[in-house]
Design an enzyme around this catalytic site. Structure first.
Site, PDB file in Angstrom:
ATOM      1  N   ASN A   9      -6.044  -1.967  -9.382  1.00 18.47           N
ATOM      2  CA  ASN A   9      -6.761  -2.303  -8.155  1.00 18.47           C
ATOM      3  C   ASN A   9      -5.727  -2.529  -7.049  1.00 18.47           C
ATOM      4  O   ASN A   9      -5.094  -3.579  -6.989  1.00 18.47           O
ATOM      5  CB  ASN A   9      -7.601  -3.565  -8.400  1.00 18.47           C
ATOM      6  N   TRP A  10      -5.577  -1.525  -6.202  1.00 17.21           N
ATOM      7  CA  TRP A  10      -4.545  -1.602  -5.159  1.00 17.21           C
ATOM      8  C   TRP A  10      -4.951  -2.509  -3.993  1.00 17.21           C
ATOM      9  O   TRP A  10      -4.133  -2.792  -3.112  1.00 17.21           O
ATOM     10  CB  TRP A  10      -4.228  -0.193  -4.636  1.00 17.21           C
ATOM     11  N   HIS A  97     -16.018  -7.924  -7.505  1.00 20.84           N
ATOM     12  CA  HIS A  97     -14.664  -8.496  -7.599  1.00 20.84           C
ATOM     13  C   HIS A  97     -14.667  -9.879  -6.950  1.00 20.84           C
ATOM     14  O   HIS A  97     -15.386 -10.105  -5.969  1.00 20.84           O
ATOM     15  CB  HIS A  97     -13.644  -7.578  -6.911  1.00 20.84           C
ATOM     16  N   GLU A  99     -12.803 -11.283  -4.935  1.00 17.67           N
ATOM     17  CA  GLU A  99     -12.563 -11.305  -3.489  1.00 17.67           C
ATOM     18  C   GLU A  99     -13.828 -10.901  -2.718  1.00 17.67           C
ATOM     19  O   GLU A  99     -14.060 -11.360  -1.600  1.00 17.67           O
ATOM     20  CB  GLU A  99     -11.364 -10.410  -3.150  1.00 17.67           C
ATOM     21  N   SER A 214      -3.435 -11.827 -12.988  1.00 13.97           N
ATOM     22  CA  SER A 214      -1.982 -12.018 -13.152  1.00 13.97           C
ATOM     23  C   SER A 214      -1.405 -11.325 -14.386  1.00 13.97           C
ATOM     24  O   SER A 214      -0.435 -11.811 -14.970  1.00 13.97           O
ATOM     25  CB  SER A 214      -1.631 -13.512 -13.158  1.00 13.97           C
ATOM     26  N   GLY A 235      -3.975  -6.151 -10.486  1.00 14.97           N
ATOM     27  CA  GLY A 235      -3.793  -6.115  -9.038  1.00 14.97           C
ATOM     28  C   GLY A 235      -2.318  -5.938  -8.717  1.00 14.97           C
ATOM     29  O   GLY A 235      -1.796  -4.825  -8.693  1.00 14.97           O
ATOM     30  N   GLY A 236      -1.627  -7.054  -8.514  1.00 19.27           N
ATOM     31  CA  GLY A 236      -0.225  -7.038  -8.087  1.00 19.27           C
ATOM     32  C   GLY A 236       0.661  -6.070  -8.860  1.00 19.27           C
ATOM     33  O   GLY A 236       1.399  -5.273  -8.266  1.00 19.27           O
TER      34      GLY A 236
HETATM   35  P1  PGA Z   1      -3.796  -9.699 -10.005  1.00 18.41           P
HETATM   36  O1  PGA Z   1      -5.248  -9.167  -9.531  1.00 18.41           O
HETATM   37  O2  PGA Z   1      -3.380  -8.827 -11.161  1.00 18.41           O
HETATM   38  O3  PGA Z   1      -2.925  -9.545  -8.810  1.00 18.41           O
HETATM   39  O4  PGA Z   1      -3.991 -11.124 -10.421  1.00 18.41           O
HETATM   40  C1  PGA Z   1      -6.214  -8.812 -10.482  1.00 18.41           C
HETATM   41  C2  PGA Z   1      -7.464  -8.344  -9.771  1.00 18.41           C
HETATM   42  O5  PGA Z   1      -7.719  -8.764  -8.646  1.00 18.41           O
HETATM   43  O6  PGA Z   1      -8.220  -7.528 -10.325  1.00 18.41           O
END
Ligand code: PGA
Length: 253
Positions: A9-10, A97, A99, A214, A235-236
């Protein structure tokens, strides 16, 4: 046997040149990896160019959208229709998600409507669920996640989950560097599977339930071996080709 899945997930990161370089490296490093289903989720703006790059390289990596509107089409300025994602070659879409839920205020009801539309447009929804830190502290984790899933099942029926993925992502673990313990992850994934089994045993057994929050090559080993974990949403670490491909290789091992 459930196939392993890894999603990158960019989010709203990067510009075209950097993302092209990132995807080119990922394609190269994963070209012999057939056992894991890998998908990248760029911003809508770059879906077409990333899709073209995947096609030009004959890559098996799939394309996914990060979200779509809860309406089919029409006067919804700034939104993307589910049919547009399908039209541009997306196989997957992230829905719910954290967010979207917490920064943009999407309710379970809105997410359930989006899920129904994704299915109508032959997209595979990756339904994200997970509790906040406060909800965990007051012992509501399971109830919150069950409610997030029930909202979708009530809207579309259990059969619609036959071709869907659930991503368990504790909100407090996303982008924070804090990862849930292996024990807690297994407990939640097993709980989700058991909950779905109350409606349909086969669907519960076959659905891919992936973990997000994470994930990094350094901490994923303990998570990826868990019996009810079928992959990850990243994500990251998906913004670094080395890390993302290392995660895919870990899943394949
Ligand atoms: P992260 O994000 O790996 O940066 O914690 C995960 C995600 O939002 O799907």
């Amino acid at each position: 046997m459930r196939r392993k899945f890894l999603g990158g997930n960019w989010k709203m990161n990067g510009l075209k040149s950097g993302l092209t370089a990132l995807l080119t490296a990922v394609i190269q490093q994963l070209k012999d990896l057939a056992t894991v289903e890998v998908a990248v989720f760029p911003s809508d703006v770059y879906l077409e160019s990333m899709g073209n790059l995947l096609k030009a390289q004959h890559s098996a990596i799939a394309l996914g959208g990060q979200n779509h509107c809860d309406h089919e089409e029409g006067a919804y300025t700034g939104e993307t229709a589910p049919g547009m994602l399908q039209d541009i070659g997306c196989r997957y879409v992230l829905l719910g998600h954290s967010e979207r839920r917490h920064t943009f205020g999407e309710s379970n009801r809105v997410i359930a409507r989006k899920f129904a539309l994704a299915k109508q447009h032959h997209l595979i929804p990756v339904l994200c669920v997970g509790e906040t830190e406060m909800q965990r502290d007051i012992g509501e984790t399971e109830a919150v996640v069950r409610e997030q899933i029930n909202a979708v099942v009530n809207e579309v029926g259990i059969n619609a989950l036959a071709k869907a993925i659930i991503a368990y992502e504790p909100v407090w673990a996303i982008g924070t560097g804090k990862i849930a313990t292996a024990e807690a992850v297994q407990e939640m994934h097993a709980m989700i599977r058991k909950h779905l089994a109350n409606s349909d045993h086969d669907i519960a057994q076959n659905i891919q339930i992936i973990y997000g929050g994470s994930l990094k090559p350094q901490n994923a080993k303990d998570i990826f071996v868990l019996p009810d974990v079928d992959g990850g949403l990243v994500g990251g670490a998906s913004l670094k080709a080395e890390d993302f491909t290392a995660l895919a290789k870990l899943l394949a091992s």
